[in-house]
Scaffold this active site. Structure first.
Site, PDB file in Angstrom:
ATOM      1  N   CYS A 299     -71.147  33.809  38.909  1.00  0.00           N
ATOM      2  CA  CYS A 299     -71.299  34.437  37.587  1.00  0.00           C
ATOM      3  C   CYS A 299     -70.046  34.415  36.717  1.00  0.00           C
ATOM      4  CB  CYS A 299     -71.784  35.874  37.745  1.00  0.00           C
ATOM      5  SG  CYS A 299     -70.508  36.997  38.377  1.00  0.00           S
TER       6      CYS A 299
ATOM      7  N   GLY B 287     -55.760  39.274  48.479  1.00  0.00           N
ATOM      8  CA  GLY B 287     -56.931  38.909  47.697  1.00  0.00           C
ATOM      9  C   GLY B 287     -57.820  37.986  48.494  1.00  0.00           C
ATOM     10  N   SER B 288     -58.828  37.448  47.826  1.00  0.00           N
ATOM     11  CA  SER B 288     -59.783  36.549  48.469  1.00  0.00           C
ATOM     12  C   SER B 288     -59.219  35.134  48.550  1.00  0.00           C
ATOM     13  CB  SER B 288     -61.087  36.514  47.662  1.00  0.00           C
ATOM     14  OG  SER B 288     -60.867  35.864  46.416  1.00  0.00           O
ATOM     15  N   MET B 289     -59.974  34.274  49.196  1.00  0.00           N
ATOM     16  CA  MET B 289     -59.598  32.857  49.187  1.00  0.00           C
ATOM     17  C   MET B 289     -59.667  32.360  47.744  1.00  0.00           C
ATOM     18  SD  MET B 289     -61.117  31.203  52.659  1.00  0.00           S
ATOM     19  CE  MET B 289     -60.280  29.667  52.298  1.00  0.00           C
TER      20      MET B 289
ATOM     21  N   GLU C  72     -50.306  33.813  55.134  1.00  0.00           N
ATOM     22  CA  GLU C  72     -51.472  33.950  56.020  1.00  0.00           C
ATOM     23  C   GLU C  72     -51.249  35.054  57.052  1.00  0.00           C
ATOM     24  OE1 GLU C  72     -54.135  32.643  55.145  1.00  0.00           O
ATOM     25  OE2 GLU C  72     -53.651  30.833  54.042  1.00  0.00           O
ATOM     26  N   ALA C  73     -50.773  36.202  56.574  1.00  0.00           N
ATOM     27  CA  ALA C  73     -50.416  37.322  57.456  1.00  0.00           C
ATOM     28  C   ALA C  73     -51.599  37.823  58.281  1.00  0.00           C
ATOM     29  CB  ALA C  73     -49.829  38.466  56.633  1.00  0.00           C
TER      30      ALA C  73
ATOM     31  N   SER D   2     -57.626  32.829  45.364  1.00  0.00           N
ATOM     32  CA  SER D   2     -57.129  33.760  44.348  1.00  0.00           C
ATOM     33  C   SER D   2     -55.684  33.485  43.954  1.00  0.00           C
ATOM     34  CB  SER D   2     -57.268  35.214  44.842  1.00  0.00           C
ATOM     35  OG  SER D   2     -56.469  35.429  45.989  1.00  0.00           O
TER      36      SER D   2
END
Length: 195
Positions: free
Chosen positions: A155, A22-24, A96-97, A26
Site C-alpha cells: 500500500c 527496523g524491518s528488512m 545484524e545484532a 529499512s
C-alpha cells in the site's frame, strides 16, 4: 585488547550505545555505514563487526541492500568482539545484532563503560512480528534508539514488518527480496500469518 589501563583512559571521555532498528529494507546497515563514515571523517578509530552467520554479501565487509559497503570483521559469537577491539578504538559498529548470542548486551556494556561509542544495527522483530534476539535488551540499554521504516510494497505506507514470502517456520532464514518484503501493520496482518 581491553586492559584495566585502557578502561581507565576511555572512561575519562564516556561511552554510549546507539541502536538502529527496523524491518528488512529499512536502511539499517546504510545508516550504520553513514555513522561510521562520519566517525572516520572525524579521524576517530573505528572497528566494525558482523556475525559469521550473515553470508549474504561479503565476509569481510558490511554491505547494504543498496550495495554500499565498508570493511568489517566477521565473528562467530559476541565474546569474540572484545579481544579484537584495539585499545585506541573510539567507535565500534555492530551489524545484524539480532543474530548474535545472549552475551552481546554484556559485550556492548563493557565497551560503552570503557568509553567507546557503540553503534548497533539490527532487526527489532522477526518475520512473525515478535521481538528478535537480544534487540529489546539492547534498545533498553541504549542512550539513543533510531527506528527506521521501509515502504510497504502493498500500500505504500511506512513498513515496520518483514513479511516472509517463502514457507519456512525457522526464526532465522537468510534472504533478500526473494524471501522477504516490507509491509505496514495492516498489510502484514491481512494474510493472517503474523503470530
Amino acid at each position: 585488547m581491553y586492559t584495566e589501563e585502557v578502561f581507565r583512559r576511555h572512561n575519562e571521555v564516556g561511552g554510549s550505545i546507539e541502536v538502529i532498528c527496523g524491518s528488512m529494507f529499512s536502511g539499517k546497515t546504510e545508516e550504520l555505514i553513514r555513522r561510521v563514515n562520519r566517525a572516520r571523517i572525524a579521524k576517530l578509530n573505528v572497528e566494525i563487526f558482523s556475525p559469521v552467520a550473515d553470508t549474504r554479501y561479503d565476509k569481510s565487509a558490511l554491505v547494504s541492500h543498496n550495495l554500499n559497503s565498508i570493511p568489517s570483521k566477521a565473528v562467530d559469537k559476541a565474546a569474540s568482539i572484545l579481544p579484537l577491539v584495539a585499545g585506541n578504538t573510539q567507535v565500534v559498529g555492530i551489524d545484524e545484532a539480532q543474530f548474535f548470542d545472549d552475551e552481546l548486551p554484556q559485550v556492548v556494556s563493557t565497551l560503552a563503560n570503557a568509553g567507546v561509542r557503540v553503534i548497533i544495527a539490527g532487526l527489532d522483530m522477526d518475520f512473525k512480528g515478535r521481538p528478535f534476539g537480544r534487540m529489546p535488551e539492547l534498545m533498553a540499554m541504549a542512550e539513543a534508539v533510531t527506528k527506521l521504516h521501509a515502504v510497504c510494497v502493498v500500500c505504500g505506507s511506512p513498513a515496520l514488518n518483514s513479511y516472509r514470502l517463502v514457507p519456512n517456520e525457522n526464526q532465522i532464514l537468510l534472504g533478500e527480496k526473494e524471501s522477504y518484503e516490507p509491509r505496514c501493520r495492516n498489510c502484514f496482518n491481512l494474510d493472517g500469518l503474523a503470530g
